[in-house]
Motif scaffolding. Structure first.
Motif, PDB file in Angstrom:
ATOM      1  N   ARG A   1      40.182  75.850  51.103  1.00  6.40           N
ATOM      2  CA  ARG A   1      38.853  75.969  51.681  1.00  6.40           C
ATOM      3  C   ARG A   1      37.861  75.122  50.892  1.00  6.40           C
ATOM      4  O   ARG A   1      37.976  74.990  49.682  1.00  6.40           O
ATOM      5  CB  ARG A   1      38.371  77.414  51.665  1.00  6.40           C
ATOM      6  CG  ARG A   1      39.277  78.331  52.434  1.00  6.40           C
ATOM      7  CD  ARG A   1      38.740  79.720  52.427  1.00  6.40           C
ATOM      8  NE  ARG A   1      38.444  80.026  53.815  1.00  6.40           N
ATOM      9  CZ  ARG A   1      37.486  80.809  54.209  1.00  6.40           C
ATOM     10  NH1 ARG A   1      36.704  81.386  53.352  1.00  6.40           N
ATOM     11  NH2 ARG A   1      37.298  81.046  55.481  1.00  6.40           N
ATOM     12  N   THR A   2      36.887  74.600  51.572  1.00  3.53           N
ATOM     13  CA  THR A   2      35.782  73.917  50.920  1.00  3.53           C
ATOM     14  C   THR A   2      34.609  74.897  50.901  1.00  3.53           C
ATOM     15  O   THR A   2      34.173  75.369  51.947  1.00  3.53           O
ATOM     16  CB  THR A   2      35.388  72.644  51.704  1.00  3.53           C
ATOM     17  OG1 THR A   2      36.533  71.802  51.792  1.00  3.53           O
ATOM     18  CG2 THR A   2      34.258  71.927  51.005  1.00  3.53           C
ATOM     19  N   LEU A   3      34.139  75.194  49.702  1.00  2.00           N
ATOM     20  CA  LEU A   3      33.066  76.175  49.563  1.00  2.00           C
ATOM     21  C   LEU A   3      31.719  75.523  49.791  1.00  2.00           C
ATOM     22  O   LEU A   3      31.490  74.368  49.403  1.00  2.00           O
ATOM     23  CB  LEU A   3      33.107  76.810  48.180  1.00  2.00           C
ATOM     24  CG  LEU A   3      34.369  77.609  47.858  1.00  2.00           C
ATOM     25  CD1 LEU A   3      34.313  78.099  46.426  1.00  2.00           C
ATOM     26  CD2 LEU A   3      34.519  78.775  48.814  1.00  2.00           C
ATOM     27  N   SER A   4      30.813  76.287  50.365  1.00  5.38           N
ATOM     28  CA  SER A   4      29.445  75.803  50.537  1.00  5.38           C
ATOM     29  C   SER A   4      28.760  75.756  49.169  1.00  5.38           C
ATOM     30  O   SER A   4      29.217  76.418  48.222  1.00  5.38           O
ATOM     31  CB  SER A   4      28.679  76.746  51.472  1.00  5.38           C
ATOM     32  OG  SER A   4      28.483  77.990  50.830  1.00  5.38           O
ATOM     33  N   PRO A   5      27.694  74.999  49.048  1.00  2.00           N
ATOM     34  CA  PRO A   5      26.973  74.981  47.765  1.00  2.00           C
ATOM     35  C   PRO A   5      26.506  76.372  47.336  1.00  2.00           C
ATOM     36  O   PRO A   5      26.511  76.694  46.157  1.00  2.00           O
ATOM     37  CB  PRO A   5      25.787  74.059  48.039  1.00  2.00           C
ATOM     38  CG  PRO A   5      26.238  73.183  49.157  1.00  2.00           C
ATOM     39  CD  PRO A   5      27.154  74.037  49.993  1.00  2.00           C
ATOM     40  N   ARG A   6      26.133  77.195  48.296  1.00  2.00           N
ATOM     41  CA  ARG A   6      25.684  78.555  47.969  1.00  2.00           C
ATOM     42  C   ARG A   6      26.834  79.391  47.408  1.00  2.00           C
ATOM     43  O   ARG A   6      26.669  80.107  46.419  1.00  2.00           O
ATOM     44  CB  ARG A   6      25.089  79.213  49.202  1.00  2.00           C
ATOM     45  CG  ARG A   6      24.508  80.560  48.931  1.00  2.00           C
ATOM     46  CD  ARG A   6      23.805  81.097  50.139  1.00  2.00           C
ATOM     47  NE  ARG A   6      23.246  82.397  49.822  1.00  2.00           N
ATOM     48  CZ  ARG A   6      22.457  83.059  50.613  1.00  2.00           C
ATOM     49  NH1 ARG A   6      22.107  82.550  51.774  1.00  2.00           N
ATOM     50  NH2 ARG A   6      21.999  84.228  50.263  1.00  2.00           N
ATOM     51  N   ALA A   7      28.008  79.321  48.043  1.00  2.00           N
ATOM     52  CA  ALA A   7      29.166  80.073  47.554  1.00  2.00           C
ATOM     53  C   ALA A   7      29.582  79.573  46.174  1.00  2.00           C
ATOM     54  O   ALA A   7      29.944  80.368  45.302  1.00  2.00           O
ATOM     55  CB  ALA A   7      30.326  79.948  48.536  1.00  2.00           C
ATOM     56  N   THR A   8      29.518  78.277  45.960  1.00  6.54           N
ATOM     57  CA  THR A   8      29.842  77.710  44.649  1.00  6.54           C
ATOM     58  C   THR A   8      28.871  78.228  43.594  1.00  6.54           C
ATOM     59  O   THR A   8      29.279  78.595  42.490  1.00  6.54           O
ATOM     60  CB  THR A   8      29.798  76.171  44.704  1.00  6.54           C
ATOM     61  OG1 THR A   8      30.734  75.727  45.693  1.00  6.54           O
ATOM     62  CG2 THR A   8      30.154  75.567  43.367  1.00  6.54           C
ATOM     63  N   ALA A   9      27.593  78.275  43.930  1.00  7.69           N
ATOM     64  CA  ALA A   9      26.586  78.778  42.984  1.00  7.69           C
ATOM     65  C   ALA A   9      26.835  80.244  42.645  1.00  7.69           C
ATOM     66  O   ALA A   9      26.692  80.651  41.487  1.00  7.69           O
ATOM     67  CB  ALA A   9      25.186  78.590  43.565  1.00  7.69           C
ATOM     68  N   VAL A  10      27.219  81.031  43.638  1.00  2.93           N
ATOM     69  CA  VAL A  10      27.503  82.448  43.395  1.00  2.93           C
ATOM     70  C   VAL A  10      28.692  82.589  42.452  1.00  2.93           C
ATOM     71  O   VAL A  10      28.649  83.370  41.490  1.00  2.93           O
ATOM     72  CB  VAL A  10      27.770  83.193  44.726  1.00  2.93           C
ATOM     73  CG1 VAL A  10      28.368  84.565  44.485  1.00  2.93           C
ATOM     74  CG2 VAL A  10      26.486  83.310  45.529  1.00  2.93           C
ATOM     75  N   LEU A  11      29.761  81.843  42.700  1.00  2.00           N
ATOM     76  CA  LEU A  11      30.948  81.934  41.846  1.00  2.00           C
ATOM     77  C   LEU A  11      30.666  81.444  40.433  1.00  2.00           C
ATOM     78  O   LEU A  11      31.232  81.950  39.466  1.00  2.00           O
ATOM     79  CB  LEU A  11      32.107  81.155  42.465  1.00  2.00           C
ATOM     80  CG  LEU A  11      32.700  81.786  43.724  1.00  2.00           C
ATOM     81  CD1 LEU A  11      33.779  80.885  44.315  1.00  2.00           C
ATOM     82  CD2 LEU A  11      33.265  83.155  43.432  1.00  2.00           C
ATOM     83  N   GLU A  12      29.790  80.467  40.290  1.00  2.00           N
ATOM     84  CA  GLU A  12      29.430  79.984  38.958  1.00  2.00           C
ATOM     85  C   GLU A  12      28.557  80.979  38.204  1.00  2.00           C
ATOM     86  O   GLU A  12      28.517  80.983  36.981  1.00  2.00           O
ATOM     87  CB  GLU A  12      28.735  78.635  39.043  1.00  2.00           C
ATOM     88  CG  GLU A  12      29.686  77.508  39.424  1.00  2.00           C
ATOM     89  CD  GLU A  12      28.982  76.184  39.652  1.00  2.00           C
ATOM     90  OE1 GLU A  12      27.731  76.151  39.609  1.00  2.00           O
ATOM     91  OE2 GLU A  12      29.694  75.194  39.886  1.00  2.00           O
TER      92      GLU A  12
END
Length: 106
Positions: A39-50
């Motif tokens: 899956r390619t994560l959205s910038p928002r999902a990436t920010a949450v995981l970070e």
């Protein structure tokens, strides 16, 4: 049995609990990888995981804000000062070391 062996000896239930915690931790990491690998994560999902490691760290540190122990409060102040200038790993290491030293001294 030597003092060293007696000090580091684990009983079977403790060893099983440690192994179970290790297995569950590993399983959550592997499951996350398997679910998200294609899956390619959205910038928002990436920010949450970070942000997750910081949130976990705060949940561990937050109870120190309510303590009346001077060693814990001073250790918290040092940790907060370090967090403003340094990455997470050195901040955690110094915070734990300073708090342990202050608890021993005070």
């Amino acid at each position: 049995m030597s003092d060293f062996a007696r000090y580091f000896a684990l009983d079977v239930p403790s060893l099983l609990a440690i192994l179970a915690m290790m297995a569950v931790t590993y399983a959550t990491r592997v499951t996350g990888y398997l679910v998200l690998r294609n899956r390619t994560l959205s910038p928002r999902a990436t920010a949450v995981l970070e942000a997750v490691p910081g949130a976990v760290l705060i949940s561990v540190i937050a109870p120190a804000f309510t303590t009346t122990n001077p060693a814990d409060l001073l250790g918290l102040a040092v940790t907060l000062a370090m967090a403003c200038r340094f990455p997470m790993l050195p901040t955690v290491i110094v915070g734990v070391a300073v708090t342990a030293l202050l608890r021993h001294m005070l």
